[in-house]
Scaffold this motif. Structure first.
Motif, PDB file in Angstrom:
ATOM      1  N   PRO A  91      11.761  -1.019   4.131  1.00 56.40           N
ATOM      2  CA  PRO A  91      10.982  -1.823   4.872  1.00 56.40           C
ATOM      3  C   PRO A  91       9.845  -0.835   5.276  1.00 56.40           C
ATOM      4  O   PRO A  91      10.113   0.376   5.601  1.00 56.40           O
ATOM      5  CB  PRO A  91      11.583  -2.607   5.934  1.00 56.40           C
ATOM      6  N   LYS A  92       8.503  -1.233   5.080  1.00 58.42           N
ATOM      7  CA  LYS A  92       7.451  -0.613   5.522  1.00 58.42           C
ATOM      8  C   LYS A  92       7.523  -0.354   6.888  1.00 58.42           C
ATOM      9  O   LYS A  92       7.177   0.891   7.379  1.00 58.42           O
ATOM     10  CB  LYS A  92       6.095  -1.220   5.172  1.00 58.42           C
ATOM     11  N   GLU A  93       8.097  -1.072   7.728  1.00 57.09           N
ATOM     12  CA  GLU A  93       8.345  -0.866   9.173  1.00 57.09           C
ATOM     13  C   GLU A  93       9.089   0.139   9.353  1.00 57.09           C
ATOM     14  O   GLU A  93       9.602   0.600  10.646  1.00 57.09           O
ATOM     15  CB  GLU A  93       8.838  -1.996  10.040  1.00 57.09           C
ATOM     16  N   MET A  94      10.171   0.635   8.643  1.00 56.47           N
ATOM     17  CA  MET A  94      10.920   1.782   8.676  1.00 56.47           C
ATOM     18  C   MET A  94      10.652   2.910   8.155  1.00 56.47           C
ATOM     19  O   MET A  94      11.390   4.132   8.201  1.00 56.47           O
ATOM     20  CB  MET A  94      12.404   1.543   7.934  1.00 56.47           C
ATOM     21  N   ARG A 132       0.616  -1.173   0.166  1.00 55.97           N
ATOM     22  CA  ARG A 132       0.009  -0.118  -0.010  1.00 55.97           C
ATOM     23  C   ARG A 132       0.849   1.234  -0.025  1.00 55.97           C
ATOM     24  O   ARG A 132       0.327   2.351  -0.424  1.00 55.97           O
ATOM     25  CB  ARG A 132      -0.949   0.001   1.126  1.00 55.97           C
ATOM     26  N   PHE A 133       2.198   1.074   0.346  1.00 53.75           N
ATOM     27  CA  PHE A 133       3.107   2.335   0.334  1.00 53.75           C
ATOM     28  C   PHE A 133       3.989   2.144  -0.843  1.00 53.75           C
ATOM     29  O   PHE A 133       4.914   2.877  -0.879  1.00 53.75           O
ATOM     30  CB  PHE A 133       3.666   2.330   1.642  1.00 53.75           C
ATOM     31  N   LEU A 134       3.698   1.680  -1.827  1.00 52.77           N
ATOM     32  CA  LEU A 134       4.635   1.534  -3.093  1.00 52.77           C
ATOM     33  C   LEU A 134       4.349   3.035  -3.782  1.00 52.77           C
ATOM     34  O   LEU A 134       3.434   3.529  -3.564  1.00 52.77           O
ATOM     35  CB  LEU A 134       4.321   0.287  -4.065  1.00 52.77           C
ATOM     36  N   PRO A 135       5.383   3.466  -4.195  1.00 52.18           N
ATOM     37  CA  PRO A 135       6.824   2.898  -4.398  1.00 52.18           C
ATOM     38  C   PRO A 135       7.836   3.114  -3.100  1.00 52.18           C
ATOM     39  O   PRO A 135       8.889   2.612  -3.118  1.00 52.18           O
ATOM     40  CB  PRO A 135       7.326   3.800  -5.667  1.00 52.18           C
TER      41      PRO A 135
END
Ligand code: G1P
Length: 276
Positions: A27-30, A18-21
């Motif tokens: 990492p999404k956690e970052m 959902r957070f591309l690009p």
């Protein structure tokens, strides 16, 4: 003697599509809310609940997580003694006070599978789980602290829940049961992401769990469920049928940072809090 919760598992292998690009190489956690990565908020919450052993399930392309929770001598050398030094003090004390261990989820087969992958880091003891994209904040005790206190009393698996609009039930694990104390429900049913018409209630599970270690054997026998993935909700239902799961209506705020809207909301909230 009852076993204490001393370890926290962080499933962090998901792609964050959902957070591309943005999440192509990060990492999404970052992703940071203000200047702090989501995962660091989660680690700080675990620390505030008295936990110092962090177990992280990562995957390919997630090496930035390991680097974040490690010394960076060159950078530290550059900023030591400058006005920037305080910016590193939070992460520095985390690195000194906690241990981090990692394992990789090789195939993405769902949250239940990610938790099972963490068995090698957890062993045979009760543990906490934080999904870092559910960012929680409180003026009082952190959500995990509240849950650990409950664990001391009930000695069973615990899920944190909140009331959601009925039309959103297909985004969450949803529970049903009997309220046995104010805000505490003995769970009798739980369903992963039901359509609103099939949802047993509007009490949604958020990304905070206390799990007893028998969950690992249950997960090994849990077949793929919703979305073809091994769901922690299904494994917890097996425990719930044995009367061994409670749901806790936590106190505090929670932001769904797995969605752009929730992420922006969290950013605004923490910014307001910082400048006021
Ligand atoms: C997962 C769980 C779901 C839970 C949610 C909380 O879903 O499967 O039961 O309600 O986390 O954030 P996900 O958000 O990973 O799709």
């Amino acid at each position: 003697m009852n076993k204490q919760i001393i370890k926290c598992l962080f499933p962090a292998a998901g792609y964050g599509t959902r957070f591309l690009p943005a999440t192509k190489a990060i990492p999404k956690e970052m992703l940071p809310v203000l200047t702090k990565p989501l995962l660091q908020y989660g680690v700080e919450e675990a620390m505030s609940a008295g936990i110092s052993t962090m177990a992280i399930v990562t995957g390919r392309g997630k090496r930035a997580i390991e680097d974040h929770f490690d010394r960076s001598y060159e950078l530290e050398h550059q900023i030591d003694g400058t006005s920037k030094e305080p910016l590193m003090s939070g992460i520095r004390s985390i690195i000194y006070d906690c241990t981090f261990s990692y394992t990789r989820q090789v195939e993405m087969k769902g949250l239940g599978h990610a938790i099972l992958t963490g068995e090698t880091l957890i062993g045979n003891e009760p543990f906490a789980v934080i999904l870092a994209d559910d960012l929680c904040d409180n003026d009082g005790e952190a959500v995990l602290t509240q849950m650990i206190k409950l664990y001391e009393k009930y000695q069973c698996s615990i899920v944190a829940v909140e009331e959601i609009p009925m039309q959103d039930t297909n985004k969450y694990g949803v529970i049903a049961g009997k309220e046995i104390e104010d805000g505490i429900v003995k769970v009798s049913n739980m369903v992963e992401k039901p359509d609103p018409k099939d949802a047993p209630s509007n009490l949604a599970i958020i990304g905070r769990y206390i799990l007893t270690p028998d969950i690992f054997d249950i997960l090994k026998d849990t077949k793929a469920g919703k979305g073809g993935e091994i769901q922690i909700t299904d494994a917890l239902l097996t425990q719930a049928k044995q009367g061994k799961v409670i749901a806790y209506k936590f106190k505090g705020k929670r932001f769904d940072c797995g969605s752009v809207d929730g992420f922006v909301e969290a950013t605004n909230y923490f910014y307001e809090k910082k400048i006021n």
